[in-house]
Design an enzyme around this catalytic site. Structure first.
Site, short mmCIF file in Angstrom:
data_model
loop_
_atom_site.label_atom_id
_atom_site.label_comp_id
_atom_site.label_asym_id
_atom_site.label_seq_id
_atom_site.Cartn_x
_atom_site.Cartn_y
_atom_site.Cartn_z
N ASP A 188 -11.16 55.11 -83.24
CA ASP A 188 -11.86 53.95 -83.69
C ASP A 188 -13.54 53.70 -83.50
O ASP A 188 -13.73 53.83 -82.49
CB ASP A 188 -11.15 52.61 -82.71
CG ASP A 188 -11.75 51.45 -82.80
OD1 ASP A 188 -12.54 51.35 -83.96
OD2 ASP A 188 -10.47 50.78 -83.66
N ARG A 248 -7.85 45.37 -89.08
CA ARG A 248 -7.41 45.69 -89.49
C ARG A 248 -5.83 45.37 -88.32
O ARG A 248 -5.91 46.06 -87.49
CB ARG A 248 -6.64 47.17 -89.56
CG ARG A 248 -5.92 47.88 -90.39
CD ARG A 248 -5.63 48.88 -90.68
NE ARG A 248 -6.28 50.24 -89.32
CZ ARG A 248 -5.39 51.60 -89.47
NH1 ARG A 248 -5.25 51.65 -90.27
NH2 ARG A 248 -5.24 51.97 -88.06
N THR A 285 0.24 45.27 -88.19
CA THR A 285 1.25 45.19 -88.96
C THR A 285 0.07 46.74 -90.39
O THR A 285 -0.06 46.65 -90.89
CB THR A 285 0.77 43.74 -90.28
OG1 THR A 285 -0.62 43.80 -90.39
CG2 THR A 285 1.03 42.91 -89.56
N ASP A 312 -15.10 50.70 -82.47
CA ASP A 312 -15.66 50.64 -81.16
C ASP A 312 -16.07 52.01 -80.28
O ASP A 312 -16.94 51.58 -79.49
CB ASP A 312 -13.78 50.88 -80.30
CG ASP A 312 -12.89 49.70 -80.53
OD1 ASP A 312 -13.54 48.51 -80.65
OD2 ASP A 312 -11.37 49.63 -80.18
C1 PRP Z 1 -11.09 50.43 -89.45
C2 PRP Z 1 -12.16 50.97 -90.32
C3 PRP Z 1 -10.97 50.50 -91.63
C4 PRP Z 1 -10.16 50.15 -91.59
C5 PRP Z 1 -9.40 51.26 -92.07
O1 PRP Z 1 -11.54 49.15 -88.97
O2 PRP Z 1 -13.90 50.74 -89.67
O3 PRP Z 1 -11.93 48.73 -92.23
O4 PRP Z 1 -9.67 49.94 -89.73
O5 PRP Z 1 -7.78 51.38 -91.84
P1 PRP Z 1 -7.25 50.64 -93.13
O6 PRP Z 1 -7.60 51.83 -94.46
O7 PRP Z 1 -5.82 51.16 -92.60
O8 PRP Z 1 -7.48 49.70 -94.11
P2 PRP Z 1 -11.16 47.79 -87.59
O9 PRP Z 1 -9.50 47.53 -87.85
O10 PRP Z 1 -10.49 48.61 -86.68
O11 PRP Z 1 -12.44 47.10 -88.00
P3 PRP Z 1 -13.50 47.26 -87.08
O12 PRP Z 1 -14.62 47.76 -88.08
O13 PRP Z 1 -14.37 46.01 -86.56
O14 PRP Z 1 -13.89 48.08 -85.86
#
Ligand code: PRP
Length: 215
Positions: free
Chosen positions: A206, A110, A114, A209
């Site tokens: 997160d 994500r 944005t 993380d």
């Molecule tokens: C997080 C989480 C989901 C997403 C949820 O991933 O694991 O994939 O954000 O958000 P959304 O419903 O608003 O799309 P992240 O971007 O932190 O990536 P990662 O899994 O690599 O840590």
């Protein structure tokens, strides 16, 4: 009926003391990596149990040491599709439950400004058209990633999709249930809301993380 209740009606939320205890471990910011991983694994097993409760069976004949009797085999292929990276945290425990499940990977993160998902990788096994596809991601926040992942799987011909999360925000559940009413959703918890950075409140921070110890 309140708006929250309407959303809760669209999702199977796991009501189990072990889940309540493990969610508290996961939410606690002082929890270390080893304990975080262990709690995630335990919850993933319980999520899999509830997500697969109505799996179709076919009858078989088996021979016990004493006699011949009726047995059962699972009558569908199961394809686990983690949304990378955090979705990986749920995979091992589901495989413990269904050892012959196939695993496909969808890479998306994500964008922190944005809040929209960015696709970077996909690698799927054969069989998504006929099988039961479990899209897994611990966090369902805005629903952008899940929306993209489910849309992608549908384009590949999947027509039996379930979405498994650990913590879901009402905003994400509403988005997915409106766009894909046929997709069953299973979650360990439905939290209050998103904050201005689109983080789930109270949430656990997160998940990727914390699971991979990249903070
Ligand atoms: C997080 C989480 C989901 C997403 C949820 O991933 O694991 O994939 O954000 O958000 P959304 O419903 O608003 O799309 P992240 O971007 O932190 O990536 P990662 O899994 O690599 O840590």
């Amino acid at each position: 009926m309140s708006k929250r209740q309407k959303i809760l009606d669209k999702v199977t939320v796991i009501d189990h003391p072990v889940v309540a205890r493990d969610l508290s471990i996961l939410r606690d910011k002082t929890t270390g990596t080893a304990e975080f991983r262990a709690a995630m694994g335990r919850i993933a097993t319980i999520l899999a149990y509830f997500a697969l409760k109505d799996l179709p069976l076919r009858k078989s004949t088996i021979q016990t040491p004493i006699t011949e009797t009726e047995g059962y085999e699972i009558d569908t292929e199961i394809i686990i599709v983690p949304i990378l990276r955090a979705g990986l945290s749920l995979v091992d425990a589901i495989i413990d439950f269904i050892p012959d499940a196939k695993v496909g990977h969808l890479g998306m993160y994500r964008d922190e400004e944005t809040h929209r998902p960015v696709d970077y990788y996909s690698n799927l096994p054969k069989g998504v058209k006929k099988g039961l596809v479990l899209v897994v991601d611990p966090m369902l926040a805005t629903g952008g990633s899940a929306d993209d992942a489910i849309g992608f799987m549908k384009k590949q011909g999947a027509n039996n999709i379930r979405f498994i999360s650990l913590i879901a925000a009402p905003e994400g559940l509403e988005r997915i249930s409106k766009k894909y009413p046929e997709v069953k959703m299973i979650s360990a918890a439905v939290d209050e809301q998103l904050n201005q950075d689109a983080f789930i409140v109270p949430g656990l921070g997160d998940a990727g993380d914390r699971y991979f110890s990249t903070t």
